[in-house]
Write an enzyme that holds these catalytic residues in place. Structure first.
Site, short mmCIF file in Angstrom:
data_model
loop_
_atom_site.label_atom_id
_atom_site.label_comp_id
_atom_site.label_asym_id
_atom_site.label_seq_id
_atom_site.Cartn_x
_atom_site.Cartn_y
_atom_site.Cartn_z
NE ARG A 98 -3.55 -79.69 -56.42
CZ ARG A 98 -3.77 -80.94 -56.02
NH1 ARG A 98 -2.76 -81.71 -55.69
NH2 ARG A 98 -5.01 -81.40 -55.94
CB ILE A 112 -8.00 -72.80 -60.28
CG1 ILE A 112 -8.52 -73.71 -61.41
CG2 ILE A 112 -8.67 -71.44 -60.33
CD1 ILE A 112 -9.99 -74.09 -61.29
CG ASP A 145 -6.86 -77.32 -42.69
OD1 ASP A 145 -7.85 -76.73 -43.16
OD2 ASP A 145 -6.78 -78.55 -42.58
N GLY A 176 -10.50 -75.96 -52.40
CA GLY A 176 -11.67 -76.83 -52.53
C GLY A 176 -11.23 -78.27 -52.64
CB ALA A 204 -27.18 -94.75 -51.63
CG ASN A 205 -22.81 -96.34 -52.34
OD1 ASN A 205 -23.59 -97.11 -51.79
ND2 ASN A 205 -22.66 -96.28 -53.64
CE1 TYR A 239 -15.93 -79.35 -55.67
CE2 TYR A 239 -17.46 -79.54 -57.50
CZ TYR A 239 -16.30 -79.02 -56.96
OH TYR A 239 -15.53 -78.16 -57.71
CE LYS A 281 -16.48 -75.84 -55.13
NZ LYS A 281 -15.46 -74.87 -54.69
P1 NAI Z 1 -6.76 -78.57 -56.92
O1 NAI Z 1 -7.13 -79.79 -56.18
O2 NAI Z 1 -5.75 -78.66 -58.02
O3 NAI Z 1 -6.27 -77.43 -55.89
C1 NAI Z 1 -6.98 -77.14 -54.71
C2 NAI Z 1 -6.01 -76.60 -53.69
O4 NAI Z 1 -6.76 -76.34 -52.49
C3 NAI Z 1 -4.91 -77.61 -53.35
O5 NAI Z 1 -3.63 -77.00 -53.44
C4 NAI Z 1 -5.26 -78.02 -51.92
O6 NAI Z 1 -4.12 -78.37 -51.13
C5 NAI Z 1 -5.95 -76.77 -51.40
N1 NAI Z 1 -6.76 -77.07 -50.23
C6 NAI Z 1 -7.59 -78.11 -50.04
N2 NAI Z 1 -8.07 -78.10 -48.78
C7 NAI Z 1 -7.55 -77.02 -48.16
C8 NAI Z 1 -7.68 -76.48 -46.85
N3 NAI Z 1 -8.43 -77.09 -45.91
N4 NAI Z 1 -7.00 -75.36 -46.54
C9 NAI Z 1 -6.20 -74.77 -47.46
N5 NAI Z 1 -6.04 -75.23 -48.73
C10 NAI Z 1 -6.71 -76.35 -49.07
O7 NAI Z 1 -8.13 -77.96 -57.46
P2 NAI Z 1 -8.44 -76.97 -58.67
O8 NAI Z 1 -8.91 -77.79 -59.82
O9 NAI Z 1 -7.33 -76.02 -58.86
O10 NAI Z 1 -9.74 -76.22 -58.10
C11 NAI Z 1 -9.69 -74.99 -57.42
C12 NAI Z 1 -11.09 -74.58 -57.07
O11 NAI Z 1 -11.89 -74.53 -58.23
C13 NAI Z 1 -11.80 -75.54 -56.10
O12 NAI Z 1 -12.61 -74.81 -55.21
C14 NAI Z 1 -12.65 -76.38 -57.03
O13 NAI Z 1 -13.75 -76.94 -56.37
C15 NAI Z 1 -13.04 -75.36 -58.05
N6 NAI Z 1 -13.45 -75.92 -59.33
C16 NAI Z 1 -12.55 -76.58 -60.14
C17 NAI Z 1 -12.97 -77.09 -61.34
C18 NAI Z 1 -12.04 -77.80 -62.28
O14 NAI Z 1 -12.49 -78.19 -63.36
N7 NAI Z 1 -10.77 -77.96 -61.98
C19 NAI Z 1 -14.38 -76.98 -61.79
C20 NAI Z 1 -15.21 -76.25 -60.88
C21 NAI Z 1 -14.75 -75.75 -59.70
#
Ligand code: NAI
Length: 436
Positions: free
Chosen positions: A207, A209, A251, A278, A286-287, A341, A345
């Site tokens: 899903r 990005i 995973d 991610g 602290a929490n 986080y 990053k």
């Molecule tokens: P999201 O939560 O919609 O999608 C993340 C996907 O990673 C999920 O499908 C999840 O199941 C998968 N995932 C999590 N742990 C996993 C694991 N151990 N093994 C395999 N897959 C795993 O997140 P989104 O918003 O699409 O973000 C994608 C990336 O972009 C992440 O790294 C996030 O930190 C980064 N990011 C997103 C931002 C935003 O505004 N949405 C801003 C900055 C960075």
């Protein structure tokens, strides 16, 4: 999640009211589509003083002109700017034209590497960065302004970067600086499908990005492996099936993840590795219990380091390969409640900067990162309302980006012609004020 404010300001009463109240007026951004593949208007090419390039700027498929009333883009060659006095030439070139750049148009300044021997040249070249970042904040109307530094006088290295920046694909990239190496770029056999015959792996592709990245790499011709946790299997299969891609429920933190990835790939070979998976587990330090800290470090950083090392060491990532990791502006600016986080990053940025030159020398593989700002996904939909609104508006476009914006930036870094782009952290943040 729909940006209702953006929709409202697109209506006549919305425009009237927001103008009267002095509220942000986000312009609709022109994004790439097969029907809308190029900028509106020609490319105006200008030079500040004497060029430092040893050849003409590469042909990027746009009509170029040396004077026009309404350019779609402006390319200013400032590679020869070497003193404070020379900066007057930059002003003289840009001042008469900036107002006339089309909506969603582009300004790119070409600069040179900062000299370690000549502090006048270094000062003048660094001055370009201040100019670009300020002009990005002034232009409005969906226009972007970026700086490309060439470390060698051959302009050929800039081709893929200029193609990206002068296209609707870079709609949410502004105020950025990219430094290119002097590597001779490779040309893809089929420019419309530059990744044809290549295999890509996208983690976290069920899903958000990651799904958009998988879609864009598939559009560009790659056979894509979509990896996500087994719990997301249904979404993962839906994403993969729609792209004629292969679903890989796994995973990424599993001890044998790299081995299982290599075993699933045709011939055990990979060309493009996108570390996108991610998670967030927000709480003030602290929490924050140790398990919330370590789960984020494990997924966002340790798994990236481990799989990268294993896939390089085993030669699974072929020569000409591309690694694109996902950082975040939180890793640059820091964010309350996100020590785990932001640490993960920022760690990605450290990995990219250190590994990039060695991976290029030893394996012929580039290593870069995208650093998204506020992107409209399930992750940001979970952010409390007022913080979400602030995140959306605190950038030069006064709106959030879309997953496709990060996907297009990733595809640019994965492009076969992007060999000269190495060790870069490309923010896809609409020039967010955070960490600016
Ligand atoms: P999201 O939560 O919609 O999608 C993340 C996907 O990673 C999920 O499908 C999840 O199941 C998968 N995932 C999590 N742990 C996993 C694991 N151990 N093994 C395999 N897959 C795993 O997140 P989104 O918003 O699409 O973000 C994608 C990336 O972009 C992440 O790294 C996030 O930190 C980064 N990011 C997103 C931002 C935003 O505004 N949405 C801003 C900055 C960075």
């Amino acid at each position: 999640m729909a940006d209702r404010y953006l929709n409202f300001t697109g209506t006549a009463p919305g425009r009237f009211l927001t103008r009267r109240l002095g509220l942000p007026q986000p312009a609709p951004l022109r994004r790439w589509s097969p029907e809308n593949p190029t900028l509106d208007g020609p490319l105006l090419v200008l030079t500040a003083g004497t060029s430092g390039l040893d050849g003409p700027v590469p042909d990027i498929g746009l009509k170029t002109v040396t004077s026009t009333a309404a350019p779609g883009g402006v390319l200013l060659d400032a590679t020869g700017v070497a003193s404070a006095t020379d900066l007057a030439e930059v002003h003289a070139a840009l001042h008469p034209v900036v107002r006339s750049v089309a909506d969603s148009g582009r300004v790119v300044v070409l600069g040179a590497r900062l000299s370690a021997e000549d502090h006048h040249q270094a000062a003048a070249q660094q001055a370009l960065e201040g100019l670009v970042r300020s002009l990005g904040k002034e232009m409005g109307h969906g226009r972007t302004v970026n700086l490309v530094r060439l470390t060698a006088p051959s302009p050929a290295a800039a081709e893929s970067t200029l193609r990206f920046l002068f296209s609707p694909k870079s709609a949410y990239v502004s105020g950025q600086v990219l430094e290119l190496t002097g590597t001779e770029p490779e040309s893809p056999a089929d420019p419309t499908h530059p990744l044809a015959g290549r295999t890509a792996l996208v983690t976290g592709a069920a899903r958000g990005i990651g799904a958009a990245v998988a879609e864009v790499l598939a559009r560009d011709g790659a056979h894509v492996f979509c990896l996500d946790v087994p719990e997301a299997r249904a979404d993962l299969i839906r994403t993969a099936d729609g792209l004629e891609a292969t679903a890989l429920p796994l995973d990424i933190t599993a001890d044998d993840a790299a081995h299982r990835i290599a075993s699933a790939l045709p011939g055990g070979c990979l060309d493009v590795l996108v570390h996108n998976a991610g998670i967030t587990r927000d709480r003030r330090l602290a929490n924050m219990p140790a398990d919330r800290w370590s789960s984020v470090i494990d997924v966002n950083l340790a798994a990236v380091l481990d799989t990268t090392d294993a896939l390089l060491r085993t030669g699974t990532l072929r020569r000409g390969g591309r690694i694109v990791a996902t950082a975040s502006i939180a890793g640059i600016a820091g964010n309350t409640g996100q020590t785990n986080y932001a640490a993960s990053k920022a760690g990605i940025i450290g990995m990219v900067r250190s590994l990039a030159p060695r991976a290029a020398a030893a394996h012929g593989v580039t290593v870069n990162a995208v650093a998204p700002g506020f992107i409209e996904t399930k992750m940001t939909a979970a952010v409390p309302l007022f913080i979400r609104e602030a995140g959306r508006r605190m950038n030069s476009h006064a709106q959030g980006g879309l997953p496709i914006d990060v996907a297009e930036a990733t595809a640019y870094l994965a492009h076969p012609s992007s060999g000269p782009v190495n060790g870069q952290v490309l923010r896809v943040c609409g020039q967010s004020l955070l960490g600016a």
